[in-house]
Structures are given as C-alpha cells and as structure tokens.
Design a protein around this motif. Structure first.
Motif, PDB file in Angstrom:
ATOM      1  N   ARG A   1      19.481 -22.462 -10.810  1.00  9.14           N
ATOM      2  CA  ARG A   1      20.136 -21.162 -10.768  1.00  9.14           C
ATOM      3  C   ARG A   1      19.223 -20.043 -11.254  1.00  9.14           C
ATOM      4  O   ARG A   1      19.334 -18.909 -10.815  1.00  9.14           O
ATOM      5  N   TYR A   2      18.288 -20.372 -12.144  1.00  6.43           N
ATOM      6  CA  TYR A   2      17.305 -19.365 -12.568  1.00  6.43           C
ATOM      7  C   TYR A   2      16.389 -18.993 -11.403  1.00  6.43           C
ATOM      8  O   TYR A   2      16.105 -17.823 -11.153  1.00  6.43           O
ATOM      9  N   GLU A   3      15.924 -20.008 -10.663  1.00 10.28           N
ATOM     10  CA  GLU A   3      15.040 -19.747  -9.527  1.00 10.28           C
ATOM     11  C   GLU A   3      15.792 -19.022  -8.411  1.00 10.28           C
ATOM     12  O   GLU A   3      15.212 -18.178  -7.728  1.00 10.28           O
ATOM     13  N   GLN A   4      17.082 -19.339  -8.219  1.00  8.62           N
ATOM     14  CA  GLN A   4      17.878 -18.620  -7.224  1.00  8.62           C
ATOM     15  C   GLN A   4      18.012 -17.149  -7.606  1.00  8.62           C
ATOM     16  O   GLN A   4      17.947 -16.256  -6.754  1.00  8.62           O
ATOM     17  N   ASN A   5      18.167 -16.876  -8.901  1.00  2.95           N
ATOM     18  CA  ASN A   5      18.251 -15.498  -9.388  1.00  2.95           C
ATOM     19  C   ASN A   5      16.942 -14.746  -9.132  1.00  2.95           C
ATOM     20  O   ASN A   5      16.956 -13.586  -8.711  1.00  2.95           O
TER      21      ASN A   5
ATOM     22  N   GLY B   1       5.645 -18.904  -5.922  1.00  5.30           N
ATOM     23  CA  GLY B   1       6.007 -20.305  -5.745  1.00  5.30           C
ATOM     24  C   GLY B   1       7.513 -20.506  -5.780  1.00  5.30           C
ATOM     25  O   GLY B   1       8.076 -21.244  -4.967  1.00  5.30           O
ATOM     26  N   ILE B   2       8.191 -19.828  -6.716  1.00  8.97           N
ATOM     27  CA  ILE B   2       9.652 -19.919  -6.806  1.00  8.97           C
ATOM     28  C   ILE B   2      10.294 -19.360  -5.539  1.00  8.97           C
ATOM     29  O   ILE B   2      11.199 -19.965  -4.965  1.00  8.97           O
ATOM     30  N   PHE B   3       9.818 -18.197  -5.097  1.00  3.93           N
ATOM     31  CA  PHE B   3      10.388 -17.566  -3.905  1.00  3.93           C
ATOM     32  C   PHE B   3      10.225 -18.462  -2.682  1.00  3.93           C
ATOM     33  O   PHE B   3      11.174 -18.644  -1.906  1.00  3.93           O
ATOM     34  N   ASP B   4       9.035 -19.033  -2.493  1.00  5.59           N
ATOM     35  CA  ASP B   4       8.789 -19.879  -1.327  1.00  5.59           C
ATOM     36  C   ASP B   4       9.660 -21.133  -1.353  1.00  5.59           C
ATOM     37  O   ASP B   4      10.204 -21.549  -0.324  1.00  5.59           O
ATOM     38  N   ARG B   5       9.799 -21.750  -2.539  1.00  6.64           N
ATOM     39  CA  ARG B   5      10.615 -22.968  -2.634  1.00  6.64           C
ATOM     40  C   ARG B   5      12.076 -22.687  -2.316  1.00  6.64           C
ATOM     41  O   ARG B   5      12.708 -23.417  -1.557  1.00  6.64           O
ATOM     42  N   VAL B   6      12.618 -21.639  -2.911  1.00  5.43           N
ATOM     43  CA  VAL B   6      14.035 -21.330  -2.687  1.00  5.43           C
ATOM     44  C   VAL B   6      14.267 -20.906  -1.248  1.00  5.43           C
ATOM     45  O   VAL B   6      15.278 -21.271  -0.637  1.00  5.43           O
ATOM     46  N   ASN B   7      13.318 -20.161  -0.681  1.00  8.03           N
ATOM     47  CA  ASN B   7      13.477 -19.687   0.698  1.00  8.03           C
ATOM     48  C   ASN B   7      13.566 -20.850   1.685  1.00  8.03           C
ATOM     49  O   ASN B   7      14.294 -20.784   2.671  1.00  8.03           O
TER      50      ASN B   7
ATOM     51  N   LEU C   1      18.453 -29.394 -12.040  1.00  7.19           N
ATOM     52  CA  LEU C   1      17.012 -29.261 -12.275  1.00  7.19           C
ATOM     53  C   LEU C   1      16.249 -30.137 -11.304  1.00  7.19           C
ATOM     54  O   LEU C   1      16.486 -31.347 -11.225  1.00  7.19           O
ATOM     55  N   ASP C   2      15.332 -29.546 -10.560  1.00  5.94           N
ATOM     56  CA  ASP C   2      14.500 -30.307  -9.629  1.00  5.94           C
ATOM     57  C   ASP C   2      13.379 -31.020 -10.382  1.00  5.94           C
ATOM     58  O   ASP C   2      12.931 -30.572 -11.447  1.00  5.94           O
ATOM     59  N   ILE C   3      12.903 -32.111  -9.805  1.00  3.46           N
ATOM     60  CA  ILE C   3      11.818 -32.877 -10.407  1.00  3.46           C
ATOM     61  C   ILE C   3      10.560 -32.001 -10.509  1.00  3.46           C
ATOM     62  O   ILE C   3      10.228 -31.250  -9.601  1.00  3.46           O
ATOM     63  N   LYS C   4       9.873 -32.109 -11.642  1.00  3.59           N
ATOM     64  CA  LYS C   4       8.610 -31.402 -11.908  1.00  3.59           C
ATOM     65  C   LYS C   4       8.782 -29.886 -11.991  1.00  3.59           C
ATOM     66  O   LYS C   4       7.822 -29.145 -11.841  1.00  3.59           O
ATOM     67  N   ARG C   5      10.013 -29.416 -12.219  1.00  2.00           N
ATOM     68  CA  ARG C   5      10.240 -27.989 -12.352  1.00  2.00           C
ATOM     69  C   ARG C   5      10.542 -27.647 -13.802  1.00  2.00           C
ATOM     70  O   ARG C   5      11.136 -28.448 -14.520  1.00  2.00           O
TER      71      ARG C   5
END
Length: 732
Positions: free
Chosen positions: A419-423, A449-455, A410-414
């Motif tokens: 693995r949920y965000e990667q999915n 936001g999730i897509f940009d962070r994981v990318n 789990l990342d800070i402030k998330r």
C-alpha cells in the motif's frame, strides 16, 4: 617567505578528522603491539591499518592494487607520518600486514581495540546486543582451497624450515558457501559476520567472521562465552530467539542474558492463549487511573520534572488491540510500539503457526529461521511508520526444502508495504519522481523502481470503451531525456498505456496490438506539436480526428512572440510577463503598462494582436491544409492604417474616428452626412476609406474562390499605397 614556485598544494579533505580520531583511540600502537614490528620497516603494521581505514572512509576508496594511487596528491605525511610516501603502500606491503593480522586473530585484535575505545569515550556497557548478518559474494569459491602454511612467529628467512612453523596456531579459514541469506540472495555463496554492540550508541565490541552455512542456534552461546572471557564485562547480553535453545541455556548459566521465547514452542503458545483479556483490561484501567492521579499530584506540587511512566508489559496487549485495528494488515498483530526520532516503529507478530510450502504444497510448522526486516509503511498523523516484520523460513520435511513465508501485504525482497508503493505510484502520476523522492527521502532510482513495479500490476482500462484519447511524451527525469509516451483516456481521465519509447515506429508497434475494431472506434486523438504523432495516428487510428491541444499551440505562439520582443530591444522581465500572459488575467494597471510596451514596436503590436507564426505551424503539421485568414483580423489591420491617415490629416476628435472605423451600413443618415464632412478634409483619407469599404464588400459578396482571389489581388495592387506591408504580406 617561500616563493610560489616552491609551494606545494595537497588535498586533505575530511581525512584529517579520520586520522586524528584513529590517533586518539590509539589504534596504531596497539596494532604494532599485537602483531609485532620488524627492524627496518618504513611503514609499521599499525600505520598500514591506519592507511586502510582512511582509504575505506574516503569518498572514493581504491582496491589493493590501486591503493598507492589513492594517496597520490594527498597530504600523506600529515596523515601517516614524516617520510612516508604513497609508493610505500604497495600491494606487497599490504598483503604481508594482512597475513600478520590474520595470524594474530582478527577477532582478538578488533575486540582489544574496541574495548579501549569504549573505555576512552566512556561508553556504557551495561547491555550488549548480539546478532549476525550475511554478505553474499560473486564467484565460484571452490571448497578445495590450496594448502597454505602460516608461521605463528617471525623468523629469519635464512633460518626458516618446517620445524619452525607451528601449524596448530594457524587459524582455520572460513568457508564461502551457500546458507540462509539475510540479504535475500540465496543464489549466491556467502559468509557470516557475528557482531556484538553496546546498548549505548550501538558501538561494536566484538566481531567474528564465520562460514556461510553457520547456524545462529548452534553458535550464539559460545560467542557469548568467548566475549565474556575476552572482555570480562558485567553486561546483560541481549539476543534474538536463536539464543533460546536447550544447549545454549546450559552454556549460559554464568552469564546474564535476555532473549525472546519463540512462539513456535507449544508452551509459549499455551501461555499466550491463557491470557484473560477482560482481566488485562481491568488491570490496564486501574493502572491508567493510578498514573493520572500521580500526574495530578505532581502538577499540584509544582514539580518541574518531566514524568516518564513505566507501564507493565501486560498492558501493551490491550494497547496492541487498538494498534491492530489502526494498522489493518492481514495475518499480523502488533507486539510493540516505540518512537525514535519522530518515527514510529511497530514490532509485528505473525498469527499463523506454519505455512504451506510453495514447492510441494505440504503444510509445515517446523521453523528454521526467523529474521525480522524493517519495512516502511504509510505515515500516521504525519509521522513516518516502520514495521519490524518477521521473515520466517520453514523446513519442509516432504520436499526437504526451506521455503520462505509469503505475506499478503509485502512482496518478497521488498522493503516497502504494497500500500505504501501504491501510494507512491498515485502521487507520481500527479507530480514528478524528483518531487516525491524529496518528500519521502528516497532516491530517483528507488521511486522509478516502485513506479515501474506497480504500473506492471495495474489493470489496464478497457480499450473497447475508449473513443477520445490523448498522446503525450514525458521525461522520466527532468533535463536528462529518457522520454516515454503516455496514452490516456480523455473522457475518463485514466492512464491506458505507458510506452517506454518516443520513436514513432515503436509506438505504432505497441498500439497495433489492439484489435482493428477497437482502433477504428477511436474518434479523436489530442496531441502536442511533435511531428511523429500524426504519422502514428494515421497508421493506428484511421477514423480519428487529430486535435492539437491549445497548450502546445500557445507555447509556440509565445516562443515566437518572445523572439520579436528581444529583437525590439525590450529586455525587462515585466514586459515579458505582460506579453506572454493571458490578457483577461491582467489587472487594469497591467494592461496600461502592456499598451506602453506595445507602443515601442509596431511589429510587436501586430504580432501580439494577430500572431504571424500560425502559417508556419500549419504548413509543418498539416501540409495539405488551406489557410484562411478571418475577416475580423484583416479589417483590424486595415482600420489601424486608416486611423494613422486620420491622425496625419490632423483630424483628432473621437467622433471622426468612430465614423471612419465603423461599418458604413450600420451608420444612421445624419452620421453619414458627418462622415462626408470628415472625408472632405483630406483627399488621401477619402480614397483610403473607399478602398476599405471595397475590401469589406469583397468579403461580404458571394463569389467563387477564383473570383474572390482575383478581386483581392486587384485591391492589393491599389492598397499598397495606403496600407502597410504587413497586411499585403499576410494576404499574399
């Protein structure tokens, strides 16, 4: 009956329901009783509070200085009472009422009204839950506040002097200052809000504002005592481990309470370590067998009641062993498992006793705060899963700071696991952000936001192995522009780059960061028909061949074909579908219908057989290219006009048609004799047939470009009499 000019229309919206509920609870008279009314007041304090609640629960609330404008155009007399106007709710009136509420004690007023509401609506108060939260604020909020005197009773302004003010009853203001931030903004000052809610429906009964640096450990017990004194309820007070301190336990001797013993205590750790797993397994097995036997007997007796089994807490340790295996997250174990409205909630416990301070690298076990947060994880068996994750903050005696523990999953402030965000990231690549947002119940901005962070964290493919790539633009939000440029490896199907721009200059700037040796080895670039991409390719990939993908070419083809359809007056949807579909995918009956549609317009039929928009596309995309029209399509148009002349001459048998349209060199001697008989029936048809064969001869003769063009031009001068202008225009 009222005239139309005398009628007045005002909005009520959902505010009537809010006003009705306020009246049913009795908030207005209770506020007036607690803070007092003054003679001559048009709007009583209770009505002002009612107006504030309506404003706060409106679709769009308004600040104090625009408060009166909020009620303009609304049925204010219906909501607040006869004779009340929007202008009466000015900021001066609101400010005076807020002062009265402050002097009377916000906590006392809130608790009195909340208790009456709970009794009126028969809320169960057997259990109550205490917790606190922080609210960050922007601004300096200097500690040195201007001294303000408050009067503890109403006085006549002419008689007001220093002796009439009771300073001791004036509330002490809270401090807006730094403290432990529950909403993850330690850089901002804050205040604390303590809240006690009922176990039945989470109805708030007690509210208290506190300074931003207040500690739960030092205040929770006194809050419980104050709550007991004010409400006199026989309730079980439930709180987190902040309640479990020696001073608090001494203060709670006359109260019923329930809390969790923090595992930071050595005694608690010893008790957990002494648990015998094998004994627990045996106890669990015996209890399951007992429950199954009870269920069997219940079913045999034919009882329709639904049975709920209460398994002892010790059995959950065995169950948690399997839940830990299913969850498969590092450093945590499952403490509890509940289901709420089809959602699975797993309470987690962190295995480690301390952490390494990321400021000074010193190890510490001095726990300062433990605030669980709710985190969304991957679903299990089609059900959403939420994790209650402890967010522990320690005190480091070496650097005297308060580091927050970092978790591997789990990342800070998330509020989503990694693995949920990667999915989400992988699914967006195969679908769209809007679609995934609808499936997950998240907004477009959250998905983006999730897509940009994981990318940003993804390891980019090695450019050195790439030889065939494609460039394309996609809209991050359908219908709202916001285009980005995507670079992908065609051979491997991997995303290489995502450029946050659709301007050729900015695309070139990003791609030019690759070494020249890498860019020179790219052999093929597939693009759509946007005019900026060829410029990018010539600049960045000098050795690459430009390929326009079929999808975009056919898109332009179908667009122009559709224009011809509308120009021909063919407007039904079925005809559009037949024209724009791939012919090989049509059923036999659909092909028959297509032929009927094409028979309505000669121009449309020619365009369908051989689209005339290709030259326009070629000239735009490839300005230096030479256009060559293949013989097959030219001969197709020639034979078509020749067939018209055959029908005009009254020659309708199929054999004559075959002889006329076939290549003469492929005919047998007896077929040539029959052909001569057919041509003898019409002089015009004979001349047209001979010209057709001359045209074929030009194509099949090995001539230079200039001689070929001269022969075709000579042929065209004679052909205009017999063949349509479409062929002449095409060849010219």
């Amino acid at each position: 009956m009222q005239k139309a000019s005398e009628m007045k229309v005002e909005n009520l919206d959902h505010l009537g329901l809010i006003a009705g509920l306020i009246d049913e609870i009795g908030i207005v008279p209770k506020i007036n009783e607690l803070v007092g009314e003054q003679p001559g007041e048009i709007v009583s304090p209770g009505l002002v509070v009612k107006a504030m609640i309506i404003n706060g629960l409106g679709m769009v609330s308004a600040p104090l200085y625009l408060f009166s404008k909020f009620f303009e155009g609304k049925a204010i007399e219906h909501l607040l009472g006869s004779g009340i106007q929007a202008s009466h709710l000015n900021d001066d009136r609101l400010g005076r009422v807020l002062d009265k509420l402050y002097l009377s004690g916000i906590t006392n007023i809130f608790t009195t009204i909340a208790l009456e509401a709970a009794q009126k609506f028969e809320i169960n108060t057997d259990t109550s839950h205490l917790d606190s939260s922080s609210f960050h604020l922007h601004g300096k909020y200097e500690q040195e506040l201007t001294s303000v005197c408050f009067s503890s009773r109403e006085t006549d302004s002419n008689q007001l002097d220093n002796s009439s003010i009771n300073h001791q009853t004036s509330p002490i203001p809270i401090q807006i200052t730094y403290g432990y931030s529950r909403d993850h903004r330690p850089d901002l000052k804050q205040f604390i809000l303590d809240l006690i809610c009922t176990g039945d429906g989470d109805v708030p009964l007690f509210l208290r504002a506190a300074s931003g640096n207040e500690s739960d450990n030092s205040i929770f017990a006194s809050i419980c005592q104050d709550f007991k004194k004010q409400l006199n309820l026989d309730t079980l007070m439930v709180a987190d481990s902040a309640l479990y301190t020696a001073p608090n336990l001494e203060m709670l001797t006359n109260l019923k309470w329930l809390t969790r013993v923090p595992l930071s205590l050595k005694q608690a750790q010893q008790l957990v370590s002494q648990l015998n797993e094998s004994e627990l397994r045996e106890q669990f097995t015996e209890e399951v067998v007992k429950l199954e036997e009870e269920e069997r007997l219940e079913l045999e007796n034919g009882s329709p009641d639904f049975m709920v089994y209460n398994v002892t807490n010790t059995t959950f340790i065995i169950m948690d062993f399997y839940l830990d295996y299913i969850l498969d997250l590092p450093g945590v174990k499952v403490e509890s498992c509940t289901q709420i409205d089809g959602k699975i909630l797993l309470g987690l416990r962190i295995v480690g006793e301390g952490m390494v301070c990321h400021h000074c690298q010193n190890y510490t076990e001095q726990l300062h705060q433990n605030r669980p947060i709710l985190v969304k994880d991957l679903p299990v068996f089609g059900r959403p899963v939420y994790l209650k994750v402890p967010r522990r903050q320690f005190y480091c005696p070496n650097c005297q700071r308060y580091p927050t523990e970092k978790l591997d999953f789990l990342d800070i402030k998330r509020r989503h696991t990694q693995r949920y965000e990667q999915n989400i990231y992988e699914r967006v690549k195969q679908s769209s952000m809007e679609q995934i947002g609808r499936e997950e119940g998240l907004s477009y901005d959250e998905i983006k936001g999730i897509f940009d962070r994981v990318n940003k964290t993804q390891k980019k493919p090695n450019w050195e192995q790439v030889k065939r790539i494609c460039l394309d633009e996609i809209s991050m939000r359908k219908g709202q522009g916001n285009f980005v440029t995507v670079v992908a490896d065609i051979s491997e199907g991997n995303l290489i780059e995502m450029i946050d721009s659709h301007r050729s200059e900015e695309i070139i700037e990003v791609l030019m960061k690759q070494a020249i040796e890498v860019r020179e080895q790219v052999e093929e670039v597939s693009i759509d028909m946007w005019g900026g991409f060829p410029k990018v390719i010539k600049k960045v990939f000098p050795n690459a061949e430009i390929i326009i993908d079929r999808f975009h070419v056919m898109k332009v083809v179908n667009k122009d074909l559709n224009k011809l359809r509308r120009a021909a007056g063919i407007t039904d949807r079925q005809s559009k579908y037949l024209l724009l579909s791939n012919r090989v995918n049509l059923k036999p009956e659909q092909i028959d219908k297509l032929e009927v549609v094409l028979g309505k317009s000669e121009c449309l039929k020619i365009a369908y057989d051989m689209w005339g928009g290709f030259p326009k596309v070629i000239k735009k995309v490839f300005p230096n290219a030479e256009i060559i029209i293949d013989r097959f399509h030219v001969m197709k148009v020639v034979n078509k006009d020749l067939n018209k002349l055959r029908r005009a001459a009254g020659i309708t048998d199929r054999q004559s048609k075959y002889l006329l349209l076939s290549n003469r060199v492929n005919l047998k001697p007896e077929q040539i004799d029959k052909l001569e008989v057919v041509l003898g029936k019409s002089e015009c048809l004979k001349i047209a047939y001979e010209m057709k064969e001359k045209f074929r001869e030009i194509y099949e003769t090995n001539l230079t470009v200039k001689k070929g063009q001269k022969k075709i031009q000579e042929w065209l001068n004679h052909a205009q009499v017999f063949f349509g202008s479409s062929l002449v225009g095409m060849l010219n």
